[in-house]
Enzyme design. Structure first.
Site, short mmCIF file in Angstrom:
data_model
loop_
_atom_site.label_atom_id
_atom_site.label_comp_id
_atom_site.label_asym_id
_atom_site.label_seq_id
_atom_site.Cartn_x
_atom_site.Cartn_y
_atom_site.Cartn_z
N ALA A 181 36.75 34.55 41.46
CA ALA A 181 37.63 33.50 42.00
C ALA A 181 37.82 33.63 43.51
O ALA A 181 38.62 32.91 44.09
CB ALA A 181 38.98 33.55 41.29
N ARG A 217 34.31 34.09 54.47
CA ARG A 217 33.51 34.76 55.51
C ARG A 217 32.01 34.52 55.36
O ARG A 217 31.23 34.83 56.25
CB ARG A 217 33.82 36.26 55.53
CG ARG A 217 35.10 36.55 56.32
CD ARG A 217 35.33 38.03 56.45
NE ARG A 217 35.91 38.60 55.23
CZ ARG A 217 35.87 39.88 54.91
NH1 ARG A 217 35.25 40.74 55.71
NH2 ARG A 217 36.42 40.32 53.80
N THR A 231 44.07 40.88 42.26
CA THR A 231 43.06 41.23 41.25
C THR A 231 43.65 41.40 39.85
O THR A 231 43.00 41.04 38.87
CB THR A 231 42.31 42.51 41.68
OG1 THR A 231 43.23 43.46 42.21
CG2 THR A 231 41.26 42.20 42.74
N ARG A 236 2.77 28.81 42.71
CA ARG A 236 4.08 28.17 42.52
C ARG A 236 4.44 28.14 41.04
O ARG A 236 3.63 28.45 40.18
CB ARG A 236 4.05 26.78 43.14
CG ARG A 236 3.98 26.83 44.67
CD ARG A 236 3.75 25.46 45.26
NE ARG A 236 4.73 24.49 44.79
CZ ARG A 236 4.55 23.17 44.83
NH1 ARG A 236 3.43 22.67 45.31
NH2 ARG A 236 5.48 22.36 44.37
C1 UD1 Z 1 39.60 45.92 45.98
C2 UD1 Z 1 40.50 47.05 45.49
C3 UD1 Z 1 40.33 48.24 46.42
C4 UD1 Z 1 38.88 48.66 46.49
C5 UD1 Z 1 38.01 47.48 46.92
C6 UD1 Z 1 36.56 47.84 46.82
C7 UD1 Z 1 42.40 45.91 44.50
C8 UD1 Z 1 43.82 45.56 44.68
N1 UD1 Z 1 41.87 46.59 45.49
O1 UD1 Z 1 40.10 45.54 47.24
O2 UD1 Z 1 41.10 49.34 45.96
O3 UD1 Z 1 38.74 49.74 47.42
O4 UD1 Z 1 38.24 46.36 46.01
O5 UD1 Z 1 35.80 46.81 47.37
O6 UD1 Z 1 41.82 45.59 43.49
N2 UD1 Z 1 39.61 38.30 43.20
C9 UD1 Z 1 39.93 37.22 42.40
N3 UD1 Z 1 41.18 36.73 42.43
C10 UD1 Z 1 42.16 37.27 43.22
C11 UD1 Z 1 41.83 38.36 44.04
C12 UD1 Z 1 40.55 38.86 43.99
O7 UD1 Z 1 39.06 36.71 41.67
O8 UD1 Z 1 43.29 36.77 43.18
C13 UD1 Z 1 38.24 38.85 43.16
C14 UD1 Z 1 37.54 38.72 44.49
O9 UD1 Z 1 36.80 37.52 44.55
C15 UD1 Z 1 36.63 39.93 44.48
C16 UD1 Z 1 37.40 40.96 43.70
O10 UD1 Z 1 38.34 40.25 42.92
O11 UD1 Z 1 35.43 39.67 43.82
C17 UD1 Z 1 38.08 41.97 44.59
O12 UD1 Z 1 39.04 41.33 45.38
P1 UD1 Z 1 39.19 41.64 46.92
O13 UD1 Z 1 40.26 40.78 47.47
O14 UD1 Z 1 37.89 41.62 47.59
O15 UD1 Z 1 39.73 43.13 46.85
P2 UD1 Z 1 39.67 44.19 48.00
O16 UD1 Z 1 40.74 43.91 48.98
O17 UD1 Z 1 38.30 44.33 48.50
#
Ligand code: UD1
Ligand code: CA
Length: 464
Positions: free
Chosen positions: A28, A33, A99, A334
């Site tokens: 989601a 970016r 998440t 192809r």
């Molecule tokens: C997350 C972890 C972090 C870890 C990192 C590794 C959490 C809170 N933190 O952080 O500890 O070091 O990954 O890369 O989990 N997503 C949704 N809906 C949301 C939020 C996120 O679908 O409401 C999906 C994002 O698209 C992504 C994944 O969940 O695929 C991770 O979310 P993201 O916001 O990238 O987490 P990080 O801040 O990277």
């Protein structure tokens, strides 16, 4: 290839195989970016969408149920998931609140009671099936939460694994971490696995009083630990858990995956003369003793038979190459190109939606499209199947042991029988029966002694 760890079973596949497994794939994210009209998880690595990779690896790790969490009105993501796994169920996360909130969007799927719940990220495509299996194994061994830790070259931004000896106490997100916690270099890879029996209770206990005001999935570790449930951290390489947020990271993921695919090809007995110059797809399938020269690109859907040779600078996609066949240099196959055993396709030849029988030869400067060519037939240099009339496509059928003279145009629909010959330079518009010779070109005229008369009339005087 089996390089993403998509093996059906492995030595480490143990008691978890009997346990039902659900994979919740978070997809989601907005992916701003990427600066793209396309949703981030549909960008491709090694010819397969990142989402497709995650669906393939979680399935290979034994997830018989798949729930994909998509953003509002992401029909494109839902459709891609369904195409890969028709039984996948789609859940919408209406607001992006973190998440843990995203995982709970798939609450109905979790509530159906799978013993193992894998939580995968759609933008983290390199995690192998083997790693997902190790997470499941930790659950089978009694963990309520199993996470992936990695030693980060630069831990900034990652959650940190807070441990006491072997015990995993909590994951602290970077923005919420104290100075001493920020000094920890063992970081959270993000994806994890939860025991189905306690998953919903843990997820529901997650609050959002933190630096980002989000429901952090990572909080389930501390909650589980406080409740006396077992938590485990496994380690993986940083390379494997790298996520993709922008095009530079997409290129990095591609590079890592290509390295993996090349290594697997070499390991299974393919000669890559210059591995770093060969680009493979996740599903590229090789027989043994294939030789691939430098600078070859394999798009999706390619199968290469035993002993085939792919010469330099060829581009192959959606094609099957039979055993002992030879392709290139500078050939383009192809989708729908199907080369029989020992067939030869040479330089500057394009084949599309066409079968070549065993031993057929198309050696130079030719386009064969929407056609079938029989065994041992020779197609001369510069032959073109004229398959398109401006509105529709038509087929060309050429029998076995036929001979098409150089620089012929075969205007489809047209059939050339077994053993027939076509004189070079012909434009063939009518069917040619078996064993017939067809000549479809202007008759040559020769005017003896014509040049001196011409020269005397128009050429410079007296200097020849
Ligand atoms: C997350 C972890 C972090 C870890 C990192 C590794 C959490 C809170 N933190 O952080 O500890 O070091 O990954 O890369 O989990 N997503 C949704 N809906 C949301 C939020 C996120 O679908 O409401 C999906 C994002 O698209 C992504 C994944 O969940 O695929 C991770 O979310 P993201 O916001 O990238 O987490 P990080 O801040 O990277
Ligand atoms: Ca991320």
């Amino acid at each position: 290839m089996t390089t993403s760890g998509e093996r059906a079973s492995s030595p480490s596949a143990r008691n978890h195989d009997a346990r039902r497994c659900l994979a919740v794939v978070l997809a989601a994210g907005e992916g701003t970016r990427m600066r793209s009209r396309r949703p981030k998880v549909l960008h491709e690595v090694a010819g397969r969408s990142m989402l497709g990779h995650v669906l393939a690896t979680t399935t290979a790790a034994g997830a018989g149920e798949i729930a994909v969490v998509v953003g509002p009105d992401r029909d494109d993501v839902a459709a891609a998931a369904k195409k890969a796994i028709p039984a996948a169920e789609i859940h919408e996360q209406r607001e992006r609140l973190g998440t843990a909130h995203a995982v709970l969007a798939a609450r109905a799927a979790i509530a159906r009671g799978a013993e193992d719940v894998i939580i995968a990220f759609g933008d983290t495509p390199l995690v192998t099936a083997e790693t997902f299996r190790r997470l499941r194994e930790a659950l089978a061994d009694g963990a309520a939460v199993a996470v992936l830790g990695f030693e980060a070259a630069d831990p900034t931004g990652y959650g940190r694994l807070v441990r006491d000896g072997d015990a995993l106490l909590a994951i602290r997100e970077h923005k919420d971490a104290s100075a001493s916690e920020r000094a920890i270099t063992l970081c959270n890879g993000g994806v994890m696995a939860l025991a189905g029996s306690t998953a919903i209770a843990l997820l529901e206990a997650v609050g959002n009083s933190n630096a980002k005001g989000e429901y952090y999935l990572t909080d389930v570790v501390e909650i589980a630990h406080r409740r006396g449930l077992a938590t485990r951290a496994l380690t993986v390489s940083e390379d494997e858990i790298q996520g993709v947020n922008d095009r530079a990271q997409l290129a990095q993921a591609e590079a890592s995956f290509q390295k993996r695919l090349r290594g697997a090809a070499l390991a299974m007995g393919v000669t890559l003369v210059a591995p770093d110059t060969v680009f493979l797809s996740a599903d590229t399938a090789f027989g043994t003793d294939v030789v691939v020269e430098p600078n070859v690109i394999f798009g999706p859907g390619v199968t290469i038979g035993d002993g085939a040779v792919i010469h330099a600078f060829s581009h192959i996609e959606g094609a099957t190459v039979g055993a002992g066949a030879s392709v290139g240099p500078f050939a383009r196959l192809r989708p729908g190109a199907d080369l029989g055993e020992g067939a030869r396709v040479g330089n500057f030849v394009e084949i599309k939606a066409a079968t070549l029988g065993a031993g057929a030869k198309v050696n130079h400067l030719t386009y064969i499209g929407d056609a079938s060519v029989g065994a041992a037939t020779n197609i001369g240099a510069g032959t073109i199947t004229c398959n398109y009339d401006g509105f529709r496509k038509h087929r060309t059928t050429i029998g076995a042991n036929a001979f098409i003279g150089s620089n012929s145009s075969l205007v489809a629909p047209v059939t050339i029988g077994d053993g027939a010959f076509v004189g070079s330079g012909s434009v063939i518009t009518a069917d040619v029966p078996a064993d017939a010779l067809a000549l479809g070109r202007g008759r040559q005229a020769v005017k003896e002694g014509w040049v001196p008369l011409f020269r005397d009339k128009f050429g410079p005087k007296g200097d020849h």
